[in-house]
Scaffold this motif. Structure first.
Motif, PDB file in Angstrom:
ATOM      1  N   HIS A  27      -5.240 -19.622  -2.620  1.00  0.00           N
ATOM      2  CA  HIS A  27      -4.092 -18.250  -2.509  1.00  0.00           C
ATOM      3  C   HIS A  27      -5.319 -17.135  -2.756  1.00  0.00           C
ATOM      4  O   HIS A  27      -5.857 -16.891  -3.694  1.00  0.00           O
ATOM      5  N   ALA A  28      -5.290 -16.477  -1.490  1.00  0.00           N
ATOM      6  CA  ALA A  28      -6.299 -15.518  -1.413  1.00  0.00           C
ATOM      7  C   ALA A  28      -5.861 -14.239  -1.983  1.00  0.00           C
ATOM      8  O   ALA A  28      -6.642 -13.320  -2.920  1.00  0.00           O
ATOM      9  N   LEU A  29      -4.690 -13.634  -1.707  1.00  0.00           N
ATOM     10  CA  LEU A  29      -4.021 -12.367  -2.128  1.00  0.00           C
ATOM     11  C   LEU A  29      -2.604 -12.729  -2.921  1.00  0.00           C
ATOM     12  O   LEU A  29      -1.972 -13.550  -2.092  1.00  0.00           O
ATOM     13  N   ASP A  30      -2.473 -12.004  -3.885  1.00  0.00           N
ATOM     14  CA  ASP A  30      -0.903 -12.327  -4.305  1.00  0.00           C
ATOM     15  C   ASP A  30      -0.479 -10.858  -4.524  1.00  0.00           C
ATOM     16  O   ASP A  30      -0.683  -9.996  -5.677  1.00  0.00           O
ATOM     17  N   ASN A  31       0.609 -10.465  -3.754  1.00  0.00           N
ATOM     18  CA  ASN A  31       1.469  -9.388  -4.168  1.00  0.00           C
ATOM     19  C   ASN A  31       0.768  -8.221  -4.252  1.00  0.00           C
ATOM     20  O   ASN A  31       0.937  -7.255  -5.091  1.00  0.00           O
ATOM     21  N   VAL A  32      -0.018  -7.816  -3.205  1.00  0.00           N
ATOM     22  CA  VAL A  32      -0.833  -6.494  -3.277  1.00  0.00           C
ATOM     23  C   VAL A  32       0.029  -5.549  -2.725  1.00  0.00           C
ATOM     24  O   VAL A  32       0.602  -5.407  -1.558  1.00  0.00           O
ATOM     25  N   SER A  33       0.118  -4.446  -3.530  1.00  0.00           N
ATOM     26  CA  SER A  33       0.855  -3.277  -3.022  1.00  0.00           C
ATOM     27  C   SER A  33      -0.058  -1.724  -3.312  1.00  0.00           C
ATOM     28  O   SER A  33      -0.378  -1.854  -4.453  1.00  0.00           O
ATOM     29  N   PHE A  34      -0.150  -0.940  -2.452  1.00  0.00           N
ATOM     30  CA  PHE A  34      -0.705   0.244  -2.436  1.00  0.00           C
ATOM     31  C   PHE A  34      -0.651   0.853  -1.147  1.00  0.00           C
ATOM     32  O   PHE A  34      -0.265   0.494   0.009  1.00  0.00           O
ATOM     33  N   ASP A  35      -1.017   2.431  -1.331  1.00  0.00           N
ATOM     34  CA  ASP A  35      -0.994   3.129   0.221  1.00  0.00           C
ATOM     35  C   ASP A  35      -2.144   3.959   0.260  1.00  0.00           C
ATOM     36  O   ASP A  35      -2.816   4.140  -0.852  1.00  0.00           O
ATOM     37  N   ALA A  36      -2.396   4.458   1.252  1.00  0.00           N
ATOM     38  CA  ALA A  36      -3.354   5.612   1.397  1.00  0.00           C
ATOM     39  C   ALA A  36      -3.030   6.628   2.412  1.00  0.00           C
ATOM     40  O   ALA A  36      -2.121   6.546   3.336  1.00  0.00           O
ATOM     41  N   ARG A  37      -3.242   7.771   1.764  1.00  0.00           N
ATOM     42  CA  ARG A  37      -2.855   8.957   2.528  1.00  0.00           C
ATOM     43  C   ARG A  37      -3.551   9.272   3.586  1.00  0.00           C
ATOM     44  O   ARG A  37      -4.602   9.160   3.778  1.00  0.00           O
TER      45      ARG A  37
END
Length: 253
Positions: A27-37
């Motif tokens: 399991h490498a990534l779990d529920n990753v959330s963000f943004d970039a302007r």
């Protein structure tokens, strides 16, 4: 397209990524959330194996999330690796021209653009040099020029200066920051070096140890230009490092 999406060059929403199955499942990534302007410099920071490079691969379209979504709003995404990965049988100019050749850009237009890009990374007049004739720092400048030859709106950089000595890395920090300002490209920059992240980033997204989750997001907020050894950079680096150690300790790595 909604106003919310317009405000972000990159929107990562609940992205997870697993590899393999059964007892070999990772399991490498779990529920990753963000943004970039648009035009923002975002550094992705975390211990080795936390999924930073996996996330860049998903952003660049060379991998797909197991769940969740990535939205770049139709923008072109480019990718630059740690190793310069220059083709040894091509000149510096030929390496920079390669992304344009693949896109079908006419030869005469490629030639003028190569000259512009090599000048941008302060390698004017070296288009005919082969990679073995260049220093490590110069090869990485060629790789940087090739990355910008992709005409990307979003540039994903996977520890591009990690293999360089401290002085060369510091010089390339200056060059990258100058080019970023001149082009207005959005950059997502993977590093495991806390001071490098503070030196370069508008924001730092700290990922936990595997599986990678967003542990915290730091707004850097320090005036530019910055020096990697300045007291302000050092002070914030201590805060980020303490948080990183907490995450690593929590996962027993």
């Amino acid at each position: 397209m909604t106003a919310v999406i317009d405000a972000s060059a990159v929107r990562i929403d609940s992205v997870s990524r697993t590899f393999g199955s059964g007892s070999h499942r990772v399991h490498a990534l779990d529920n990753v959330s963000f943004d970039a302007r648009p035009g923002e410099f975002v550094c992705l920071l975390g211990a080795s194996g936390c999924g930073k490079s996996t996330l860049l691969g998903i952003l660049a379209g060379i991998d797909q999330p197991s769940s969740g979504t990535v939205d770049v709003g139709g923008r072109r995404v480019g990718l630059m690796f740690q190793d310069s990965a220059l083709l040894p049988w091509l000149t510096a100019g030929g390496n920079v021209a390669l992304p344009m050749k693949i896109r079908g850009v006419p030869k005469v237009d490629r030639r003028s653009r190569v000259e512009e890009l090599l000048a941008l990374v302060r390698l004017a007049g070296l288009a005919d040099k082969r990679p073995h004739e260049l220093s490590g720092g110069m090869r990485q400048r060629v790789s940087l020029a090739r990355a910008f030859a992709q005409e990307a709106d979003v540039l994903c950089m996977d520890e591009p200066f990690g293999a360089l000595d401290a002085m060369t890395r510091d010089l390339l920090h200056d060059e990258l920051e100058r080019i970023w300002r001149e082009t207005g490209v959005t950059i997502l920059f993977v590093t495991h070096d806390v001071r490098e992240a503070v030196r370069l980033g508008d924001r730092i997204v700290l990922l936990s140890s595997r599986p990678g989750r967003v542990a915290e997001i730091f707004d850097v907020g320090l005036a530019r230009p910055r020096r990697i050894d300045s007291p302000d950079v050092a002070a914030l680096a201590v805060t980020v490092t303490d948080r990183l150690r907490e995450e690593v300790g929590r996962h027993g790595h």
